[in-house]
Write an enzyme that holds these catalytic residues in place. Sequence first.
Site, short mmCIF file in Angstrom:
data_model
loop_
_atom_site.label_atom_id
_atom_site.label_comp_id
_atom_site.label_asym_id
_atom_site.label_seq_id
_atom_site.Cartn_x
_atom_site.Cartn_y
_atom_site.Cartn_z
N SER A 1 28.88 76.40 11.02
CA SER A 1 27.97 75.25 11.08
C SER A 1 26.78 75.49 10.15
O SER A 1 26.37 76.63 9.92
CB SER A 1 27.47 75.06 12.51
OG SER A 1 26.42 74.12 12.56
N TYR B 1 23.49 79.09 19.71
CA TYR B 1 24.48 78.55 18.77
C TYR B 1 24.14 78.98 17.35
O TYR B 1 25.00 79.44 16.60
CB TYR B 1 24.52 77.03 18.87
CG TYR B 1 25.64 76.40 18.07
CD1 TYR B 1 26.95 76.41 18.54
CD2 TYR B 1 25.39 75.80 16.84
CE1 TYR B 1 27.98 75.85 17.81
CE2 TYR B 1 26.41 75.22 16.10
CZ TYR B 1 27.70 75.25 16.60
OH TYR B 1 28.73 74.70 15.85
#
Length: 321
Positions: free
Chosen positions: A189, A245
């Site tokens: 990501s 994350y």
Amino acid sequence: MAAESLNNHPIRKNAVVTGGNKGIGYEICRQLMEKGVMVVLTARDEKRGKEAVEKLLREESCYYQQMNLVVFHQVDVVDPQSVSSLVDFIKSKYGKLDILVNNAGVNGLMVEGDVSILPEMIEREAARGLSNTTEEDEAPIKSTGKLIENFGWAEECISTNYYGAKRMIDAFIPLLLLSPSPRVVNVSSLLGKIKLVSNEWAIKALSDGENLTTEKVDEVLNEFLMNFKEDLLKEKGWPNVFSAYKVSKAAMNAYTRIVAQKYSAICINCICPGFAKTDITCNTGPMTPQDAAEGPILLALLPEDGTSGQFFYRKNILTTF
């Protein structure tokens, strides 16, 4: 796809895709099948995984059934015994592994209230990841929702997104090295860009490409989790949103570079496929899983002279991690 096209693959490639029962993972499986690749779709939940395989076979040509282009095998990437069972299956059935796609992941948080908070924050942080500055965007958030994070979810996020992917790579390296063109794709990501880790010591450690080691990555993760547990994230300069994350994906990106340096025969890259409508984004992304899968497919099928140890955003290499 016509039978003639599939028969153009005299030595059929085989692939393992984690988290293949839904979203981008499911699409990666489908598009690999379209390229004539034999796909082992994996998922933690056996029932959902088998249902995904059945759905693929229903949606695609009956010829895929005749060619046996997809099978299911259960795997939980955080469970060493589960991963070992999958390795044994691949070794006994195919003898080698050509493509490993580490797609399984969790977001390490819960959305409370208005889910539009999620796309607002993702888009803002992704824009920071792509920008040339480290300044945080202080523009007011319109949504009334909240992103809730706690230590338990942070541990799960690190364990799944980093250690799970690392466990899969380490376990499959011997079988990947038996392939004439091994490919590893780590689905990452933009939120995993090193600068978004925020903590200056961690940024320096993860940016030191020449001296980067798994021990240094472990040190960063252990420090992050210890600070999280002691409620010291803000004081120590860690991210204040998508904390686990961001750190987990930055660690995955770092391990991608480590493996690329150690194993020149393996073409390994990480990629942000784009912000897609999936469960992990509460189905709020602007892209479809079909579109988002195109980048990982490109990396899974890179030609012989393909690049390695790089970070891609969709189909483009980014100049920095």
